[in-house]
Structure formats: structure tokens, C-alpha cells
Design a protein around this motif. Sequence first.
Motif, mmCIF file in Angstrom:
data_model
loop_
_atom_site.group_PDB
_atom_site.id
_atom_site.type_symbol
_atom_site.label_atom_id
_atom_site.label_comp_id
_atom_site.label_asym_id
_atom_site.label_seq_id
_atom_site.Cartn_x
_atom_site.Cartn_y
_atom_site.Cartn_z
ATOM 1 N N MET A 373 0.854 -1.197 0.000
ATOM 2 C CA MET A 373 0.000 0.000 0.000
ATOM 3 C C MET A 373 0.888 1.245 0.000
ATOM 4 S SD MET A 373 -2.920 -1.205 2.767
ATOM 5 C CE MET A 373 -1.808 -1.109 4.165
ATOM 6 N N PRO A 374 1.554 1.531 -1.118
ATOM 7 C CA PRO A 374 2.568 2.589 -1.121
ATOM 8 C C PRO A 374 2.024 3.981 -0.797
ATOM 9 C CG PRO A 374 2.130 1.784 -3.347
ATOM 10 C CD PRO A 374 1.458 0.836 -2.416
ATOM 11 N N ASP A 375 0.747 4.220 -1.103
ATOM 12 C CA ASP A 375 0.175 5.545 -0.813
ATOM 13 C C ASP A 375 -1.001 5.413 0.172
ATOM 14 O OD1 ASP A 375 -1.535 4.234 -2.499
ATOM 15 O OD2 ASP A 375 -1.877 5.913 -3.865
ATOM 16 N N VAL A 376 -0.874 4.519 1.125
ATOM 17 C CA VAL A 376 -1.970 4.232 2.069
ATOM 18 C C VAL A 376 -2.462 5.505 2.758
ATOM 19 C CG1 VAL A 376 -0.388 3.709 3.987
ATOM 20 C CG2 VAL A 376 -2.696 2.735 3.982
ATOM 21 N N ARG A 377 -3.781 5.613 2.884
ATOM 22 C CA ARG A 377 -4.391 6.747 3.570
ATOM 23 C C ARG A 377 -5.689 6.280 4.220
ATOM 24 N NH1 ARG A 377 -4.315 6.572 -1.722
ATOM 25 N NH2 ARG A 377 -6.240 6.740 -2.923
ATOM 26 N N LEU A 378 -6.127 7.003 5.218
ATOM 27 C CA LEU A 378 -7.391 6.673 5.862
ATOM 28 C C LEU A 378 -8.526 6.764 4.853
ATOM 29 C CD1 LEU A 378 -7.089 8.548 9.276
ATOM 30 C CD2 LEU A 378 -7.315 6.074 8.976
ATOM 31 N N ALA A 379 -9.465 5.821 4.911
ATOM 32 C CA ALA A 379 -10.642 5.885 4.053
ATOM 33 C C ALA A 379 -11.410 7.173 4.354
ATOM 34 C CB ALA A 379 -11.529 4.672 4.285
ATOM 35 N N GLU A 380 -12.000 7.757 3.317
ATOM 36 C CA GLU A 380 -12.668 9.047 3.458
ATOM 37 C C GLU A 380 -13.748 8.973 4.543
ATOM 38 O OE1 GLU A 380 -14.766 12.287 0.490
ATOM 39 O OE2 GLU A 380 -13.417 10.761 -0.333
ATOM 40 N N GLY A 381 -13.756 9.986 5.404
ATOM 41 C CA GLY A 381 -14.758 10.058 6.459
ATOM 42 C C GLY A 381 -14.413 9.268 7.703
ATOM 43 N N THR A 382 -13.260 8.584 7.696
ATOM 44 C CA THR A 382 -12.869 7.764 8.846
ATOM 45 C C THR A 382 -12.263 8.624 9.948
ATOM 46 O OG1 THR A 382 -12.434 5.827 7.480
ATOM 47 C CG2 THR A 382 -11.362 5.890 9.628
ATOM 48 N N ILE A 383 -12.808 8.473 11.156
ATOM 49 C CA ILE A 383 -12.194 9.079 12.335
ATOM 50 C C ILE A 383 -11.794 7.908 13.240
ATOM 51 C CG2 ILE A 383 -12.498 10.629 14.298
ATOM 52 C CD1 ILE A 383 -14.729 12.004 12.667
ATOM 53 N N PRO A 384 -10.543 7.476 13.149
ATOM 54 C CA PRO A 384 -10.166 6.246 13.862
ATOM 55 C C PRO A 384 -10.156 6.447 15.371
ATOM 56 C CG PRO A 384 -8.235 7.280 12.896
ATOM 57 C CD PRO A 384 -9.420 8.086 12.450
ATOM 58 N N GLY A 385 -10.869 5.595 16.061
ATOM 59 C CA GLY A 385 -10.893 5.658 17.523
ATOM 60 C C GLY A 385 -10.237 4.429 18.121
ATOM 61 N N GLU A 386 -10.260 4.354 19.444
ATOM 62 C CA GLU A 386 -9.732 3.189 20.163
ATOM 63 C C GLU A 386 -10.853 2.598 21.007
ATOM 64 O OE1 GLU A 386 -5.122 4.540 21.056
ATOM 65 O OE2 GLU A 386 -6.611 4.727 22.629
ATOM 66 N N GLN A 387 -10.720 1.322 21.338
ATOM 67 C CA GLN A 387 -11.644 0.659 22.248
ATOM 68 C C GLN A 387 -10.851 -0.139 23.262
ATOM 69 O OE1 GLN A 387 -14.496 -1.823 20.270
ATOM 70 N NE2 GLN A 387 -15.755 -0.130 19.539
ATOM 71 N N GLY A 388 -11.440 -0.277 24.469
ATOM 72 C CA GLY A 388 -10.843 -1.141 25.473
ATOM 73 C C GLY A 388 -10.329 -0.364 26.664
ATOM 74 N N VAL A 389 -10.238 -1.053 27.785
ATOM 75 C CA VAL A 389 -9.730 -0.455 29.023
ATOM 76 C C VAL A 389 -8.499 -1.212 29.494
ATOM 77 C CG1 VAL A 389 -10.271 0.041 31.446
ATOM 78 C CG2 VAL A 389 -12.006 0.428 29.689
ATOM 79 N N PHE A 390 -8.626 -2.530 29.646
ATOM 80 C CA PHE A 390 -7.495 -3.373 30.055
ATOM 81 C C PHE A 390 -6.484 -3.476 28.911
ATOM 82 C CE2 PHE A 390 -5.538 -7.598 30.668
ATOM 83 C CZ PHE A 390 -5.066 -7.452 31.961
ATOM 84 N N THR A 391 -6.976 -3.859 27.730
ATOM 85 C CA THR A 391 -6.174 -3.749 26.503
ATOM 86 C C THR A 391 -6.916 -2.773 25.597
ATOM 87 O OG1 THR A 391 -7.285 -5.608 25.418
ATOM 88 C CG2 THR A 391 -5.285 -6.103 26.689
ATOM 89 N N ARG A 392 -6.187 -2.086 24.705
ATOM 90 C CA ARG A 392 -6.806 -0.987 23.963
ATOM 91 C C ARG A 392 -6.168 -0.846 22.582
ATOM 92 N NH1 ARG A 392 -10.156 3.179 25.311
ATOM 93 N NH2 ARG A 392 -9.953 5.099 24.111
ATOM 94 N N GLY A 393 -7.007 -0.554 21.601
ATOM 95 C CA GLY A 393 -6.519 -0.309 20.251
ATOM 96 C C GLY A 393 -7.684 -0.008 19.335
#
Length: 404
Positions: A373-393
Motif C-alpha cells: 500500500m505505497p500511498d496508504v491513507r485513511l478511508a474518506e470520512g474515517t475518524i479512527p478511535g480506540e476501544q478497550g480499558v485493560f487492553t486498547r486499540g
Amino acid sequence: MTSAGHAPDLLSPEFAADPYTAYDVMLEHSPVIWHEGMQSYVISRYEDVSRAFKDGAFTTENYGWQLEPVHGRTILQMSGREHSIRRALVAPAFRGNELEQKFRPVIERNSAQLIDVFRGRGTADIVADYARHFPINVIVDMLGLDQSDHARFQRWYSAIIAFLGNLSQDEAVTAAGLETHDELAAYMIPVIRDRRENPGDDLLSALCATEVDGTTMSDEDIKAFVSLLLAAGGETTDKAIASLFRNLLEHPEQLDAVRADRGLIPKAFAETLRHTPPVHMIMRQPAEDVEICGETIPAGSTVTCLIGAANRDPRRFANPGAFDIFRTDLPTETAFSAAASHLSFALGRHFCVGALLAKTEIEVGVGQLLDAMPDVRLAEGTIPGEQGVFTRGPASLPVTFTPA
């Protein structure tokens, strides 16, 4: 006892949505908290968490109730000579020539197989299409187990991780974890016995044959280690790859630097472990009364060590809330050893035995993903968040790219 001040409760939706703001409050105002729901003292500062990992007064006896019901008795619970011998039995497979010559090809093959599915597509979800499967598939193959059972191991792994992170003691999650313990044992013990009779060139055969000072591993020892390897080796690498990509995609100039110089991948991994660690908390149990920040924590208590907070302690790291792979207070040459500056692999005698395996997986995986993926970018409209408390990502990370 210091109260939680303005920090939201660790089991609250507010904390799950944004633990980092809560960590800032704890680090400044509430370095020691008694949490009634978890029946645990919670510590957050770098100096205190580091001490809990290295000081012999802090034991891992808590794993007797926290991990043993789902894994069986593992190396994490052991101390003294028993621990050092067990560690000597398993450690050689995860470093040096054994790792590079025997297992790097396994890692490269598994990564490429996953990428081949979306390589020509121009779209992918880094989590669902890659990170969630990659480390588990690698472990199954390292052990010489049936590749057709990848999905079964994926299910077991998910149940084990849910059990370990079950801070609110949900009964259904507990039951699923205990059921997984029985299913994994029923699957693994016959395989282990067969491997003793018919050894191959795989990790499971090596564990069956290895001996230190006249000590070997029993069938139950090996089964427990496999269970631990699935959880510890799967969850950390899964979350780390997704978080690393999220961090780089949100800092395009750093992504460009890594794309141009793949030698920077370990720096990006080390900074991800500090900035957005896969595991946010690890527990310890003091064998004697200990004093932290003027508070006495009684012997036998559970102490929850907030790695996610300690790694952002301004007393230890400059501008700790910033993701910066070029920071000078996180040396890469020690980042995957027991002398690491970040706390994400713990420290001291229980430093993560698989740290170099994780580093190799990240180097291979991130390198192959960037090639595909040489020019990888976030998909349009994506706001990446995280989930989890003990482990998270990130729960998902949709990207687009021009097929190479």
C-alpha cells in the motif's frame, strides 16, 4: 487516601472513551487511588509503576486468581529458581538464531498470505483484514499446529482476552473463558503427547524436548504456555500493528519518513508502545506493606499498575501526549529489552519473553503492508478511535490505496 479527584471512574463509559485525559488528572493529583469496584489500589506514575515491576516486594501472586483459571499455572506466577528455570526453558525460541532462521520465514509467509487477499483491491481494514489474524496465525504455525484450526484459535484467543480484561466481573465472560480453558486443554494435550512420540521441527516439539538442570516441561506446563502465548503474543501484536498504523496515518510526515526508511519501523513501534500501548494495565500483589506517594498499601493487596498513564508521565517523557518517533528520551536500542524506557513489556524478571518476536512481527508486517500500500491513507470520512480499558486499540482502521 487520595480520591480520584476529577478523573472519571476506571469502569465508566467516560474513562473507556478517553483514558488519556483521566491519566493526566491521576498523574498530577491522584497518583494512588483505592478503587472499590475492582478492590484494588491504582497507581499511575512512571516511578511507581516501574518500581512495582522491578522491586521484589511486588509479587505476581495475583495471577493465581486472575490468569490461572483460564490458562493454568504459567511462568507469570512463578518466582525464584522455578521462574528462572521455566524462563530458560522457553526463552531460546524467542531470540537469536532460532527466531531469525526458523521463525522469521513463518512470519513473512503468514503476513504475505493475509495481504494477498486485499493487495489488488485498493481498500482494506488494517484490523479486520490483517492485524486480528496475523499474530495468531504465526503462533499456530510456529507451534506446528493444523492451519485449518486458525479460526478455532481465533475464537479461543478472543475468549481468553475477554476473561483477562473482565474488570467488571461479567459472569458470561467468565464462563466463556473457563469453557475455553477446557476446550484448549482437550485439543492441546493429545497433540502434545503425539509430538513427544513424533517430534518435528516446530516450537511445540522444542518445548517437549527442552531440559534445563534436569527439569523438563510437563504436558500441562506446555498447554498453559501455549494458552499464555496465544493471549500475550496475539493481543499485543494485534493492537500494536493497528495502533502503529493509526499513529502514522495521523502524522503523515512521520509516515513519509518510515516509508522512505524502513529502518525507522522499530522507532515507530517503540513510540507506539509508549504513546498508545496495547496493554494499559498490569496487576501486582505486594508481599509486604509498601509505601507509595505517602500512602501505605497493605501486604496482599491488588495493585493495578497503569502502564498507559506511566508511559505519559511528564516527569519521565518530554511532551508525553505527542506521538514522535524521533523523540530522544526513548532509545530504540533498549526498547525491546529489560532495559526499555517504556513500560509496555513490563520490566525486571517478568519482562516480556516475546518482545523480540513482537519486534520481528512488526518489522515484517509493517514493511510488507507499506510495500503493498505505497500511498496508504485513511478511508474518506474515517475518524479512527480506540476501544478497550485493560487492553486498547483501534476496533477498525479502514484505508484506501493504489494497488502496487
